[in-house]
Design a protein around this motif. Structure first.
Motif, mmCIF file in Angstrom:
data_model
loop_
_atom_site.group_PDB
_atom_site.id
_atom_site.type_symbol
_atom_site.label_atom_id
_atom_site.label_comp_id
_atom_site.label_asym_id
_atom_site.label_seq_id
_atom_site.Cartn_x
_atom_site.Cartn_y
_atom_site.Cartn_z
ATOM 1 N N ALA A 1 42.990 25.529 37.162
ATOM 2 C CA ALA A 1 42.779 26.060 36.669
ATOM 3 C C ALA A 1 42.544 27.571 36.957
ATOM 4 O O ALA A 1 43.234 28.991 36.054
ATOM 5 N N GLN A 2 42.297 28.273 38.140
ATOM 6 C CA GLN A 2 42.419 29.039 38.323
ATOM 7 C C GLN A 2 43.532 29.632 39.454
ATOM 8 O O GLN A 2 43.891 31.218 39.701
ATOM 9 N N ARG A 3 44.169 28.697 39.806
ATOM 10 C CA ARG A 3 45.589 28.985 41.407
ATOM 11 C C ARG A 3 47.145 30.464 40.835
ATOM 12 O O ARG A 3 46.753 30.534 41.526
ATOM 13 N N PHE A 4 46.739 29.981 39.750
ATOM 14 C CA PHE A 4 47.503 31.012 39.030
ATOM 15 C C PHE A 4 47.527 31.963 38.209
ATOM 16 O O PHE A 4 47.914 32.801 37.854
ATOM 17 N N ALA A 5 46.064 32.465 38.081
ATOM 18 C CA ALA A 5 45.325 32.932 37.704
ATOM 19 C C ALA A 5 45.254 35.130 37.694
ATOM 20 O O ALA A 5 45.059 35.777 36.931
ATOM 21 N N ILE A 6 45.725 35.045 38.908
ATOM 22 C CA ILE A 6 45.557 36.567 39.239
ATOM 23 C C ILE A 6 47.441 36.451 40.631
ATOM 24 O O ILE A 6 48.282 35.329 40.325
ATOM 25 N N SER A 7 47.316 37.352 40.479
ATOM 26 C CA SER A 7 48.635 37.953 40.315
ATOM 27 C C SER A 7 49.802 37.652 41.648
ATOM 28 O O SER A 7 48.974 37.017 42.504
ATOM 29 N N HIS A 8 50.989 37.424 41.876
ATOM 30 C CA HIS A 8 51.622 37.051 43.647
ATOM 31 C C HIS A 8 50.569 38.030 44.487
ATOM 32 O O HIS A 8 50.591 37.821 45.810
#
Length: 393
Positions: free
Chosen positions: A85-92
């Motif tokens: 659910a959170q793995r890609f929730a913030i910027s690279h």
């Protein structure tokens, strides 16, 4: 110019402790000599114990941005659900910044080499500029046999990227007994060369047992939520996850079984009879974080077993610090001697990764790094809350 270091005790990592000895290194950190004679006047003398740099055989650097984001003690299915659910929730950019910080944290904590799990190529640039040695295990998973070839090709493209960079190496590995189809296991077997180390998560949770034995339990709901078809997965009621999986792995390659939270003594005996080169990785702080359960540590208090230490990721640990793992192990089972713990944290991990010619012990010609342990009683050799790590070189 060469440097000379001395301490109350020096533990080379593959031999007996040296009292009030000294180590000479050249400017690059290569060990010139290890000595028991009179300490030279130009020696830098420390209070505490000098040991080799640590080998972290199980980490997930690319999950570093999830530090403090995942609830504790939610079980494996709950942990995976939160990660997804959170793995890609913030910027690279923020993910890279977190990895850089984690990499530096490991360096300061005396870690010199890492067996790192990657599903993506996001850690490539971080590793490229790191002061640590990385072997990247590109992890593949999938229960649909029709997609196995596609999964292998994607994994190989990532692994090739990591392999083509100085100072680290890479190969494909399976994720776990419950997430890899038989066809994917079969295709993976063609990807290993004779010296490829293989790592796999093993018997980390009760959820794993339920799913592998009967295709029941929390994983069924989780996979349904993720849109994963489990119809091709064949349950094995009479076999443990280890017993169903080991025959699918090449018996001649070095094999790291990671976590072993629910491993039983009879399984260890069976595994040793059926595989030539098994290593057992313990990540105790992560185990408490996810399932609130530790492995039966007394089972591993045997020099005949090749045990290593991992930190797992910052998604499931407060720090990437091998000494914190050793503290927890010794506090939980004080009968495990310091010398054995040190072997687990150094030379065993180096041998598993195939880097023992450079790392893992303080001996002439190696560049293992030197680490000072302070706040430890040099007579009892018991780690405690005051034990601290300082990187010397």
């Amino acid at each position: 110019m060469n440097h000379v270091f001395s301490a109350e005790l020096i533990f080379p990592g593959d031999g007996s402790a040296i009292q009030n000895g000294w180590v000479e290194t050249d400017a690059s950190g290569k060990i010139v000599s290890v000595n028991e004679s009179a300490i030279p006047k130009n020696a830098e003398i420390f209070k505490g114990i000098i040991v080799p740099g640590f080998i972290n055989t199980h980490c997930h650097l690319e999950l570093s941005h999830l530090r403090g984001c995942v609830a504790e003690k939610e079980g494996m299915s709950g942990f995976i659900r939160s990660i997804m659910a959170q793995r890609f929730a913030i910027s690279h950019e923020k993910q890279i910044a977190a990895m850089l910080q984690a990499d530096e944290e490991m360096f300061k904590n005396g870690i010199v080499a890492v067996g790192d799990i990657s599903n993506l190529d996001s850690s490539h640039e971080v590793k490229k500029q790191s002061k640590l040695y990385y072997h990247t295990f590109v992890e593949v998973l999938g229960l649909d046999p029709a997609k196995a070839e596609e999964i292998i090709l994607k994994g190989k493209s990532i692994s090739d990227l990591f392999s083509n960079t100085k100072n680290y190496s890479s190969n494909l590995i399976p994720h776990s007994p419950y997430s890899v189809s038989d066809r994917l296991f079969e295709l993976l077997s063609f990807e290993y060369n004779f010296d490829s180390p293989i790592s796999i998560h093993m018997e980390e949770s009760i959820d794993e047992y339920d799913f592998c034995a009967n295709k029941t339990g929390p994983f069924v709901k989780l996979f349904s939520e993720l849109g994963i078809d489990v119809s091709n997965f064949i349950s094995t009621p009479l076999l443990t996850p280890l017993q169903r999986t080991l025959p699918k792995l090449i018996s001649s390659n070095r094999l790291l079984l990671v976590h072993n939270t629910y491993i039983k003594n009879e399984e260890i005996d069976w595994a040793l009879m059926n595989h030539k080169n098994i290593y057992w990785c313990l990540c105790p702080n992560s185990n408490l974080f996810i399932t609130n359960q530790l492995p039966e540590l007394s089972l591993f208090n045997d020099d005949q077993l090749k045990v290593t230490i991992g930190t797992d990721s910052l998604a499931s640990n407060q720090s990437l610090n091998i000494i914190n793992e050793l503290k927890l192990i010794q506090q939980t089972n004080s009968s495990i001697p310091f010398e054995r713990l040190l072997k687990w944290a150094t030379i065993n991990g180096a041998e598993f990764l195939g880097i023992e010619k450079s790392f893992g012990s303080i001996s002439a010609g190696k560049t293992p790094g030197l680490v000072l342990l302070s706040g430890i009683n040099v007579e009892s050799l018991m780690l405690n809350d005051d034990t601290k790590v300082k990187r010397i070189i």
